[in-house]
Design a protein around this motif. Structure first.
Motif, PDB file in Angstrom:
ATOM      1  N   GLU A   1       3.480  -0.755   1.025  1.00 47.47           N
ATOM      2  CA  GLU A   1       3.047  -0.005  -0.155  1.00 47.47           C
ATOM      3  C   GLU A   1       3.599   1.416  -0.113  1.00 47.47           C
ATOM      4  N   ALA A   2       3.674   1.968   1.104  1.00 49.98           N
ATOM      5  CA  ALA A   2       4.174   3.338   1.231  1.00 49.98           C
ATOM      6  C   ALA A   2       5.639   3.436   0.815  1.00 49.98           C
ATOM      7  N   ILE A   3       6.407   2.358   1.009  1.00 45.19           N
ATOM      8  CA  ILE A   3       7.809   2.368   0.566  1.00 45.19           C
ATOM      9  C   ILE A   3       7.856   2.563  -0.943  1.00 45.19           C
ATOM     10  N   ALA A   4       7.061   1.760  -1.653  1.00 40.42           N
ATOM     11  CA  ALA A   4       7.040   1.870  -3.118  1.00 40.42           C
ATOM     12  C   ALA A   4       6.528   3.247  -3.531  1.00 40.42           C
ATOM     13  N   ASP A   5       5.536   3.751  -2.812  1.00 41.32           N
ATOM     14  CA  ASP A   5       4.964   5.049  -3.173  1.00 41.32           C
ATOM     15  C   ASP A   5       5.935   6.184  -2.892  1.00 41.32           C
ATOM     16  N   LEU A   6       6.724   6.029  -1.841  1.00 43.40           N
ATOM     17  CA  LEU A   6       7.728   7.052  -1.533  1.00 43.40           C
ATOM     18  C   LEU A   6       8.769   7.093  -2.651  1.00 43.40           C
ATOM     19  N   ILE A   7       9.192   5.914  -3.090  1.00 49.08           N
ATOM     20  CA  ILE A   7      10.195   5.842  -4.160  1.00 49.08           C
ATOM     21  C   ILE A   7       9.621   6.417  -5.456  1.00 49.08           C
ATOM     22  N   ASP A   8       8.347   6.146  -5.705  1.00 50.78           N
ATOM     23  CA  ASP A   8       7.725   6.595  -6.959  1.00 50.78           C
ATOM     24  C   ASP A   8       7.181   8.013  -6.891  1.00 50.78           C
ATOM     25  N   ALA A   9       7.210   8.621  -5.708  1.00 51.32           N
ATOM     26  CA  ALA A   9       6.548   9.927  -5.544  1.00 51.32           C
ATOM     27  C   ALA A   9       7.107  10.938  -6.540  1.00 51.32           C
ATOM     28  N   SER A  10       6.208  11.650  -7.223  1.00 48.41           N
ATOM     29  CA  SER A  10       6.659  12.606  -8.222  1.00 48.41           C
ATOM     30  C   SER A  10       6.460  14.037  -7.745  1.00 48.41           C
ATOM     31  N   THR A  11       5.851  14.212  -6.584  1.00 50.02           N
ATOM     32  CA  THR A  11       5.714  15.563  -6.057  1.00 50.02           C
ATOM     33  C   THR A  11       6.146  15.554  -4.592  1.00 50.02           C
ATOM     34  N   GLU A  12       6.479  16.753  -4.096  1.00 50.30           N
ATOM     35  CA  GLU A  12       6.889  16.864  -2.702  1.00 50.30           C
ATOM     36  C   GLU A  12       5.749  16.418  -1.783  1.00 50.30           C
ATOM     37  N   ALA A  13       4.526  16.863  -2.136  1.00 51.47           N
ATOM     38  CA  ALA A  13       3.382  16.509  -1.288  1.00 51.47           C
ATOM     39  C   ALA A  13       3.197  14.996  -1.231  1.00 51.47           C
ATOM     40  N   ALA A  14       3.377  14.320  -2.385  1.00 53.92           N
ATOM     41  CA  ALA A  14       3.220  12.862  -2.416  1.00 53.92           C
ATOM     42  C   ALA A  14       4.309  12.200  -1.580  1.00 53.92           C
ATOM     43  N   ALA A  15       5.533  12.705  -1.676  1.00 55.58           N
ATOM     44  CA  ALA A  15       6.636  12.109  -0.921  1.00 55.58           C
ATOM     45  C   ALA A  15       6.422  12.281   0.577  1.00 55.58           C
ATOM     46  N   ARG A  16       6.002  13.479   0.977  1.00 60.48           N
ATOM     47  CA  ARG A  16       5.780  13.711   2.407  1.00 60.48           C
ATOM     48  C   ARG A  16       4.679  12.819   2.946  1.00 60.48           C
ATOM     49  N   SER A  17       3.610  12.672   2.179  1.00 54.40           N
ATOM     50  CA  SER A  17       2.515  11.876   2.716  1.00 54.40           C
ATOM     51  C   SER A  17       2.843  10.385   2.663  1.00 54.40           C
ATOM     52  N   ALA A  18       3.658   9.964   1.684  1.00 55.17           N
ATOM     53  CA  ALA A  18       4.099   8.560   1.685  1.00 55.17           C
ATOM     54  C   ALA A  18       4.961   8.306   2.917  1.00 55.17           C
ATOM     55  N   GLY A  19       5.786   9.286   3.271  1.00 57.25           N
ATOM     56  CA  GLY A  19       6.616   9.166   4.467  1.00 57.25           C
ATOM     57  C   GLY A  19       5.765   8.994   5.715  1.00 57.25           C
ATOM     58  N   ARG A  20       4.661   9.729   5.741  1.00 60.13           N
ATOM     59  CA  ARG A  20       3.758   9.620   6.890  1.00 60.13           C
ATOM     60  C   ARG A  20       3.131   8.225   6.957  1.00 60.13           C
ATOM     61  N   SER A  21       2.734   7.687   5.816  1.00 67.77           N
ATOM     62  CA  SER A  21       2.161   6.327   5.801  1.00 67.77           C
ATOM     63  C   SER A  21       3.206   5.309   6.214  1.00 67.77           C
ATOM     64  N   LEU A  22       4.428   5.515   5.731  1.00 72.03           N
ATOM     65  CA  LEU A  22       5.505   4.576   6.035  1.00 72.03           C
ATOM     66  C   LEU A  22       5.800   4.551   7.529  1.00 72.03           C
ATOM     67  N   SER A  23       5.725   5.722   8.162  1.00 69.23           N
ATOM     68  CA  SER A  23       6.013   5.753   9.596  1.00 69.23           C
ATOM     69  C   SER A  23       4.841   5.198  10.399  1.00 69.23           C
ATOM     70  N   GLY A  24       3.767   4.847   9.704  1.00 67.08           N
ATOM     71  CA  GLY A  24       2.684   4.126  10.379  1.00 67.08           C
ATOM     72  C   GLY A  24       1.482   4.976  10.748  1.00 67.08           C
ATOM     73  N   ALA A  25       1.445   6.245  10.286  1.00 69.14           N
ATOM     74  CA  ALA A  25       0.325   7.119  10.659  1.00 69.14           C
ATOM     75  C   ALA A  25      -1.014   6.543  10.183  1.00 69.14           C
ATOM     76  N   PHE A  26      -1.015   6.060   8.946  1.00 70.97           N
ATOM     77  CA  PHE A  26      -2.239   5.492   8.384  1.00 70.97           C
ATOM     78  C   PHE A  26      -2.587   4.198   9.117  1.00 70.97           C
ATOM     79  N   SER A  27      -1.583   3.335   9.291  1.00 71.97           N
ATOM     80  CA  SER A  27      -1.829   2.043   9.949  1.00 71.97           C
ATOM     81  C   SER A  27      -2.376   2.236  11.363  1.00 71.97           C
ATOM     82  N   ARG A  28      -1.850   3.268  12.062  1.00 73.44           N
ATOM     83  CA  ARG A  28      -2.330   3.488  13.435  1.00 73.44           C
ATOM     84  C   ARG A  28      -3.814   3.826  13.444  1.00 73.44           C
ATOM     85  N   GLU A  29      -4.253   4.637  12.472  1.00 73.20           N
ATOM     86  CA  GLU A  29      -5.684   4.976  12.408  1.00 73.20           C
ATOM     87  C   GLU A  29      -6.514   3.724  12.117  1.00 73.20           C
ATOM     88  N   ILE A  30      -5.974   2.866  11.264  1.00 70.54           N
ATOM     89  CA  ILE A  30      -6.690   1.621  10.951  1.00 70.54           C
ATOM     90  C   ILE A  30      -6.779   0.751  12.210  1.00 70.54           C
TER      91      ILE A  30
END
Ligand SMILES: Nc1nc2c(ncn2[C@@H]2O[C@H](COP(=O)(O)OP(=O)(O)O)[C@@H](O)[C@H]2O)c(=O)[nH]1
Ligand SMILES: [Mg+2]
Length: 470
Positions: free
Chosen positions: A143-172
Motif C-alpha cells: 500500500e505504501a508503494i501506491a501511496d508514495l506514487i500518489d503522494a501530493s505533499t513532501e510530508a506524505a511522500a516521506r512518510s510513505a517512504g518510511r512505511s515502504l521501508s517497513g517502519a510501520f510493519s516492524r511496529e506491527i
C-alpha cells in the motif's frame, strides 16, 4: 482480479505515458529466457545492465537501450523479471510492448509445450500484488508503494517512504510478537487448568497485557497521524449569507476560487478546494449561506450546504462581526447553531469564526472563537493553526509513517479485543477460554494490516487501485 498464485508472465509499460528521456517496459513471470533471447538477441548476465538493440521479429532494432534481467527470486516480484529501458516515447514503448507479446507467442515450444504460456498485459498493481503473494513485501508495504506514487505533499511522500521501508510493519510485528507470547502463556494454562491462577500470576500476564496496550496506543497514535497525512479531513465553512464564507475559502486557498459578492445568496453550489497546512491536506468546502429563501436555486444550494455539513469532520461557523450585535442577526445565527447541533455528532468540532474584524468597531471582540479578516488576511494564520489542531494533528518527533484508514480501523479492533481480554483476566473467576479467544481475535486484526490474515476481496480492492505497471 484473481488472487491465485499464478505466475503466467505479465508485461506492462512501467513509466507514465507521455514523452520522457527514458521509458521502461517490464516483464515478470517464470522462465523468461526464451523471451530475452528473442528480444535482446542473447542471454543476459543477472542484474547487470547491458546496452543493446531491442530486436523486432526480423532482427531489426525497435530501439537501443538497457536490458536488465533479475532472475527469480531476487527481483521485485520474486519471479524472473526483465526490464527494458528504452527511449520514453509513447509509440516506441508501445512497439516494444507489442514486440514482447509477439516474441513470447513465437518462442519455440519445448516438447510441444509453449515455454511462455500466454504473456499478457498486466492489470493495475499486478507486479506489486505478486511481490506481496511471493512474500517480498507485506500488504502495508505494498500500500505504501501506491501511496508514495500518489503522494501530493513532501510530508506524505516521506512518510510513505518510511512505511515502504517497513517502519510501520516492524511496529506491527513487535506488537504481534508480544501478543503471541501472551497467547502462548494463556493457551498453556488452558492445558494445565489446575495451576492456572498461579501460573498466569507468576508470568505476570496482567502486566504483559498492560504493556501491550500501551505499546498499541503509541502505534495507534502514529498511525492516526499517518492516515491524516494521507487522507486529510473535510472542513465545511457555514454561516449566514454575506458573512464572508467565499472570501474565507479564497483567503485560505490563496486564490480566487469562489465568487465573492456583496449580493447575499451569490454562492449556490458547493466550491471545494484542498489546501495544505504543514503537509496535512484539508478539503475545504464553501457553501451557500444558510437562510430561508424563496429562490428555488438558492434553496437547492442551502440543501447542499446542509448535506456538506453532515459529512464534515470539522465546521467553521462564520459570523459577520460588523453585524453581530443586531438582534435579528444573532437570532438567525442561533437558529443555524440549533441546526448544526441537530445534524452533527458531538465528535465533530464547530469553531466560531468572526469575520470582518477590519471593519468592526474596536469594542466588538467575540467571547469565544477566532476573530479575523478574510479581506486583509489578519488572523488567517491563527485559523490555520487552529484547523490543524482540530484535525488532530500533532507532529511526532520520530517521524510519521503513512497509514490508511483501514490500518487505523484494524488497530481500533485490536484495542477493543485487548480491552475485553483485560476484563476477562481481571474477573474473579478468570474466564480463560474467553481470554484466549479475545487474544486470538486481536492477533487476527493485527495480521490484517500486514496481509497475513485477510479476505481475498480486500486484496483485490487494494491492488486494483494501483497504476498499471506497478
Ligand atoms: N470589510 C470586510 N469585508 C469582507 C470581509 N470578508 C468578506 N467581506 C465582504 O463581504 C461581502 C460578502 O462576502 P462573501 O465572501 O461573498 O460572503 P459569503 O456570502 O458568506 O460567501 C463581500 O462584499 C466581501 O467583500 C472582511 O474580512 N472584511
Ligand atoms: Mg459565498
Amino acid at each position: 482480479m484473481t488472487l491465485a498464485r499464478t505466475s503466467d508472465p505479465i508485461v506492462a509499460i512501467a513509466t507514465a505515458s507521455g514523452r520522457g528521456a527514458v521509458g521502461i517496459v517490464r516483464v515478470s513471470g517464470a522462465r523468461l529466457a526464451p523471451l530475452i533471447e528473442a528480444v535482446c538477441g542473447r542471454a543476459l548476465k543477472p542484474r547487470e545492465a547491458t546496452y543493446l538493440p531491442f530486436r523486432d521479429a526480423g532482427g531489426e532494432p525497435v530501439d537501443h537501450g538497457l536490458a536488465i534481467h533479475f532472475p527469480s527470486p531476487n527481483s521485485f516480484t520474486g519471479e524472473d523479471v526483465l526490464e527494458l529501458q528504452a527511449h520514453g516515447g509513447t509509440v516506441v514503448l508501445q512497439l516494444l510492448l507489442a514486440r514482447c507479446l509477439e516474441a513470447a507467442a513465437e518462442a519455440e515450444p519445448v516438447n510441444g509445450r509453449q515455454r511462455l504460456p500466454g504473456l499478457r498485459v498486466a492489470e493495475p498493481g499486478e507486479f506489486s500484488q505478486r511481490a506481496f503473494l511471493n512474500g517480498k513485501i507485506d500488504l502495508a508495504q505494498a500500500e505504501a508503494i501506491a501511496d508514495l506514487i500518489d503522494a501530493s505533499t513532501e510530508a506524505a511522500a516521506r512518510s510513505a517512504g518510511r512505511s515502504l521501508s517497513g517502519a510501520f510493519s516492524r511496529e506491527i510485528h513487535t506488537l504481534r510478537d508480544a501478543l503471541i507470547h501472551l497467547r502462548m502463556l494463556v493457551e498453556a494454562t488452558l492445558d494445565f487448568p489446575e495451576e492456572e491462577i498461579d501460573f498466569l500470576q507468576k508470568a505476570d500476564a496482567a502486566g504483559q497485557l498492560v504493556r501491550l496496550q500501551s505499546q498499541l496506543a503509541a502505534v495507534q497514535q502514529r498511525a492516526k497521524q499517518g492516515a491524516l497525512l494521507r487522507e486529510g479531513i473535510k472542513v465545511v465553512i457555514a454561516g449566514q449569507p454575506n458573512a464572508g464564507k467565499s472570501s474565507l475559502l479564497n483567503a485560505l486557498a490563496g486564490a480566487e476560487l469562489a465568487i465573492v459578492s456583496a449580493v447575499a445568496g451569490t454562492t449556490r453550489d458547493v466550491v471545494s478546494q484542498t489546501i495544505q497546512i504543514h503537509g496535512v491536506p484539508l478539503h475545504v468546502a464553501d457553501t451557500a449561506g444558510l437562510r430561508e429563501s424563496t429562490d428555488e436555486v438558492e434553496q437547492i444550494g442551502v440543501a447542499r450546504a446542509w448535506g456538506q455539513i453532515e459529512s464534515a469532520d470539522a465546521v467553521l461557523f462564520l459570523h459577520d462581526l460588523t453585524r453581530a450585535d443586531q438582534p435579528d442577526y444573532a437570532a438567525a445565527d442561533a437558529e443555524i447553531l440549533r441546526g448544526l447541533q441537530g445534524k452533527l455528532p458531538a465528535s465533530v468540532p464547530v469553531l466560531d469564526v468572526w469575520n470582518k474584524h477590519d471593519a468592526a468597531p474596536a469594542a466588538a471582540t467575540p467571547a469565544q472563537g477566532i476573530a479575523l479578516s478574510a479581506k486583509t488576511g489578519l488572523g488567517i494564520e491563527a485559523l490555520r493553526e487552529q484547523l490543524l489542531a482540530m484535525a488532530g494533528w500533532q507532529s511526532v518527533p520520530e517521524g510519521v509513517y503513512l497509514a490508511r484508514a483501514r490500518h487505523v480501523q484494524a488497530l481500533g479492533r485490536v484495542e477493543t479485543h485487548l480491552a475485553l481480554a483485560a476484563s476477562h483476566l481481571a474477573a474473579q473467576a478468570q474466564l480463560l477460554d474467553l481470554l484466549a479467544e479475545e487474544l486470538r481475535l486481536a492477533q487476527n486484526a493485527l495480521n490484517e494490516i500486514t496481509g497475513e490474515f485477510g479476505a481475498d476481496d480486500l486484496l483485490g480492492v487494494i491492488f486494483s487501485r494501483f497504476c498499471i505497471g506497478k
